[in-house]
Design a protein around this motif. Structure first.
Motif, PDB file in Angstrom:
ATOM      1  N   VAL A   1     -56.363  -6.955 -82.554  1.00 32.80           N
ATOM      2  CA  VAL A   1     -56.768  -6.263 -83.711  1.00 32.80           C
ATOM      3  C   VAL A   1     -56.304  -6.809 -85.036  1.00 32.80           C
ATOM      4  N   LEU A   2     -57.225  -6.946 -85.945  1.00 36.04           N
ATOM      5  CA  LEU A   2     -57.128  -7.337 -87.211  1.00 36.04           C
ATOM      6  C   LEU A   2     -57.297  -6.210 -88.448  1.00 36.04           C
ATOM      7  N   TYR A   3     -56.348  -5.519 -88.343  1.00 37.09           N
ATOM      8  CA  TYR A   3     -56.343  -4.226 -89.056  1.00 37.09           C
ATOM      9  C   TYR A   3     -54.998  -4.081 -90.004  1.00 37.09           C
ATOM     10  N   PHE A   4     -55.003  -4.977 -91.033  1.00 34.89           N
ATOM     11  CA  PHE A   4     -53.845  -5.043 -91.747  1.00 34.89           C
ATOM     12  C   PHE A   4     -53.301  -4.123 -92.730  1.00 34.89           C
ATOM     13  N   GLY A   5     -54.341  -3.253 -93.014  1.00 35.94           N
ATOM     14  CA  GLY A   5     -54.159  -2.096 -93.969  1.00 35.94           C
ATOM     15  C   GLY A   5     -55.193  -1.847 -94.728  1.00 35.94           C
TER      16      GLY A   5
ATOM     17  N   PRO B   1     -63.137  10.413 -90.206  1.00 36.30           N
ATOM     18  CA  PRO B   1     -62.040   9.344 -90.989  1.00 36.30           C
ATOM     19  C   PRO B   1     -62.712   8.123 -90.531  1.00 36.30           C
ATOM     20  N   MET B   2     -62.576   7.081 -91.510  1.00 31.88           N
ATOM     21  CA  MET B   2     -62.523   5.664 -91.342  1.00 31.88           C
ATOM     22  C   MET B   2     -61.912   4.730 -92.240  1.00 31.88           C
ATOM     23  N   SER B   3     -61.614   3.876 -92.028  1.00 26.14           N
ATOM     24  CA  SER B   3     -60.818   2.919 -92.878  1.00 26.14           C
ATOM     25  C   SER B   3     -61.040   1.413 -92.766  1.00 26.14           C
ATOM     26  N   SER B   4     -62.469   0.954 -92.483  1.00 22.79           N
ATOM     27  CA  SER B   4     -63.200  -0.210 -92.735  1.00 22.79           C
ATOM     28  C   SER B   4     -63.732  -0.168 -93.910  1.00 22.79           C
ATOM     29  N   VAL B   5     -63.128  -0.192 -95.117  1.00 20.11           N
ATOM     30  CA  VAL B   5     -63.738  -0.185 -96.399  1.00 20.11           C
ATOM     31  C   VAL B   5     -63.170  -0.860 -97.552  1.00 20.11           C
ATOM     32  N   TRP B   6     -64.201  -1.564 -98.497  1.00 25.08           N
ATOM     33  CA  TRP B   6     -63.624  -1.870 -99.511  1.00 25.08           C
ATOM     34  C   TRP B   6     -64.750  -1.834-100.706  1.00 25.08           C
ATOM     35  N   TRP B   7     -64.099  -2.101-101.727  1.00 25.58           N
ATOM     36  CA  TRP B   7     -65.098  -1.775-103.116  1.00 25.58           C
ATOM     37  C   TRP B   7     -65.076  -3.003-104.070  1.00 25.58           C
ATOM     38  N   LEU B   8     -65.973  -3.118-104.739  1.00 25.98           N
ATOM     39  CA  LEU B   8     -66.259  -4.184-105.714  1.00 25.98           C
ATOM     40  C   LEU B   8     -67.327  -3.631-106.746  1.00 25.98           C
ATOM     41  N   GLY B   9     -66.762  -3.444-108.024  1.00 24.17           N
ATOM     42  CA  GLY B   9     -67.534  -2.801-109.001  1.00 24.17           C
ATOM     43  C   GLY B   9     -67.968  -1.221-108.546  1.00 24.17           C
TER      44      GLY B   9
ATOM     45  N   LYS C   1     -52.578   1.307 -91.158  1.00 28.76           N
ATOM     46  CA  LYS C   1     -52.356  -0.071 -90.832  1.00 28.76           C
ATOM     47  C   LYS C   1     -52.248  -0.036 -89.238  1.00 28.76           C
ATOM     48  N   PHE C   2     -53.004  -0.800 -88.538  1.00 30.19           N
ATOM     49  CA  PHE C   2     -52.873  -0.973 -87.003  1.00 30.19           C
ATOM     50  C   PHE C   2     -52.873   0.318 -86.171  1.00 30.19           C
ATOM     51  N   CYS C   3     -53.734   1.291 -86.850  1.00 38.13           N
ATOM     52  CA  CYS C   3     -53.916   2.812 -86.349  1.00 38.13           C
ATOM     53  C   CYS C   3     -53.009   3.522 -86.451  1.00 38.13           C
ATOM     54  N   GLU C   4     -51.840   3.196 -87.586  1.00 40.22           N
ATOM     55  CA  GLU C   4     -50.887   4.204 -87.801  1.00 40.22           C
ATOM     56  C   GLU C   4     -50.793   4.489 -89.320  1.00 40.22           C
ATOM     57  N   PHE C   5     -50.410   5.612 -89.682  1.00 38.61           N
ATOM     58  CA  PHE C   5     -50.435   6.257 -91.078  1.00 38.61           C
ATOM     59  C   PHE C   5     -49.535   6.053 -92.108  1.00 38.61           C
ATOM     60  N   PHE C   6     -49.780   5.291 -93.050  1.00 36.96           N
ATOM     61  CA  PHE C   6     -48.686   4.911 -94.049  1.00 36.96           C
ATOM     62  C   PHE C   6     -49.280   5.661 -95.516  1.00 36.96           C
ATOM     63  N   GLY C   7     -47.926   5.932 -96.167  1.00 36.08           N
ATOM     64  CA  GLY C   7     -48.086   6.383 -97.667  1.00 36.08           C
ATOM     65  C   GLY C   7     -46.709   6.042 -98.184  1.00 36.08           C
ATOM     66  N   GLY C   8     -46.829   5.541 -99.715  1.00 38.71           N
ATOM     67  CA  GLY C   8     -45.735   4.926-100.219  1.00 38.71           C
ATOM     68  C   GLY C   8     -44.953   3.891 -99.330  1.00 38.71           C
ATOM     69  N   GLY C   9     -45.764   3.113 -98.458  1.00 40.18           N
ATOM     70  CA  GLY C   9     -44.941   1.944 -97.737  1.00 40.18           C
ATOM     71  C   GLY C   9     -44.035   2.483 -96.524  1.00 40.18           C
TER      72      GLY C   9
ATOM     73  N   ASN D   1     -44.260   4.936 -92.953  1.00 37.62           N
ATOM     74  CA  ASN D   1     -44.878   5.818 -91.869  1.00 37.62           C
ATOM     75  C   ASN D   1     -44.906   7.289 -92.069  1.00 37.62           C
ATOM     76  N   VAL D   2     -45.921   8.033 -92.157  1.00 37.93           N
ATOM     77  CA  VAL D   2     -45.827   9.403 -92.553  1.00 37.93           C
ATOM     78  C   VAL D   2     -46.257  10.538 -91.744  1.00 37.93           C
ATOM     79  N   HIS D   3     -46.762  10.191 -90.445  1.00 37.60           N
ATOM     80  CA  HIS D   3     -47.282  10.954 -89.478  1.00 37.60           C
ATOM     81  C   HIS D   3     -47.670  10.217 -88.207  1.00 37.60           C
ATOM     82  N   PRO D   4     -47.192  10.683 -87.040  1.00 37.94           N
ATOM     83  CA  PRO D   4     -47.622  10.345 -85.765  1.00 37.94           C
ATOM     84  C   PRO D   4     -49.132  10.167 -85.636  1.00 37.94           C
ATOM     85  N   SER D   5     -49.774   9.317 -84.947  1.00 38.90           N
ATOM     86  CA  SER D   5     -51.187   9.341 -85.083  1.00 38.90           C
ATOM     87  C   SER D   5     -51.801   9.381 -83.709  1.00 38.90           C
ATOM     88  N   ARG D   6     -52.787  10.334 -83.572  1.00 40.49           N
ATOM     89  CA  ARG D   6     -53.476  10.520 -82.202  1.00 40.49           C
ATOM     90  C   ARG D   6     -54.153   9.295 -82.096  1.00 40.49           C
TER      91      ARG D   6
END
Length: 212
Positions: free
Chosen positions: A9-13, A32-40, A181-189, A191-196
């Motif tokens: 898995v290449l899912y660094f955050g 919910p999804m997290s494979s996303v990036w912005w430009l302009g 990050k790698f299927c786990e939830f983070f905020g402020g650096g 881990n903030v919650h268990p991940s289903r």
């Protein structure tokens, strides 16, 4: 020293996005999804081809990218293993996914009318981006298993307290996005919650993850 572990898995955050779209019958889907990036003013989305969101974007050409803060992790996790597609793929059933047509209700979130597109916004999300699909590109091999969508942001709605006064910029000190990050939830650096999702994908993580 570096090692070569052959990562599966290449899912660094990346930021978590609650993407709202319209089903064929006009009802709202939320995923919910997290494979996303912005430009302009453009954004790239990576979505699996077995999901209802992919079908909706290909058909309707519109969506809203709702960005939850880390404080909204409960709502995101409640729909992590749900799908808006009535026929659930076998591999998803094994991971614990279930069909759920009422995503907003399950997540305990509120539909809010958009200005320029038909899919609703998520009222509780501090950032909401109304978008139209510009192009779609199948990828993955040997048979394409996902689609990369280029979307254009037509209108951005931002919680007033997050905007630096007198500017058109978000205050990075005030904005605490939910990160996956790698299927786990983070905020402020942290881990903030268990991940289903991590549990469903059998991620071999070193901290205890229990379903709540």
């Amino acid at each position: 020293m570096h090692v070569v572990p052959g990562l599966k898995v290449l899912y660094f955050g990346t930021p978590v996005v609650l993407i709202s779209s319209l089903n064929e019958d006009g009802t709202a889907n939320l995923a919910p999804m997290s494979s996303v990036w912005w430009l302009g003013q453009s954004c790239m989305l990576g979505l699996g081809n077995n999901g209802q969101t992919t079908a909706n974007l290909l058909r309707e050409g519109e969506c809203v990218l709702n960005l939850p803060s880390s404080a909204m992790v409960d709502a995101v996790d409640r729909i992590a293993l749900t799908t808006g597609k009535p026929v659930v793929a076998d591999y998803k059933v094994k991971q614990g996914y279930r069909y759920e047509p009422e995503k907003f209700s399950v997540a305990q979130l509120t539909e809010q009318a958009s200005d320029l597109v038909r899919p609703p916004r998520v009222a509780e999300c501090p950032v909401q981006l109304e978008c139209k699909v510009v192009s779609a590109h199948p990828f993955g091999g040997p048979e394409p298993h996902a689609t990369a969508f280029e979307v254009e942001v037509l209108r951005a709605h931002v919680e007033e307290s997050l905007v630096i006064p007198g500017t058109h910029y978000v205050d990075p000190l005030g904005w605490d996005p939910l990160i996956m990050k790698f299927c786990e939830f983070f905020g402020g650096g942290a881990n903030v919650h268990p991940s289903r999702l991590a549990e469903g994908w059998n991620m071999p993580h070193q901290f205890q993850s229990t379903t709540v």
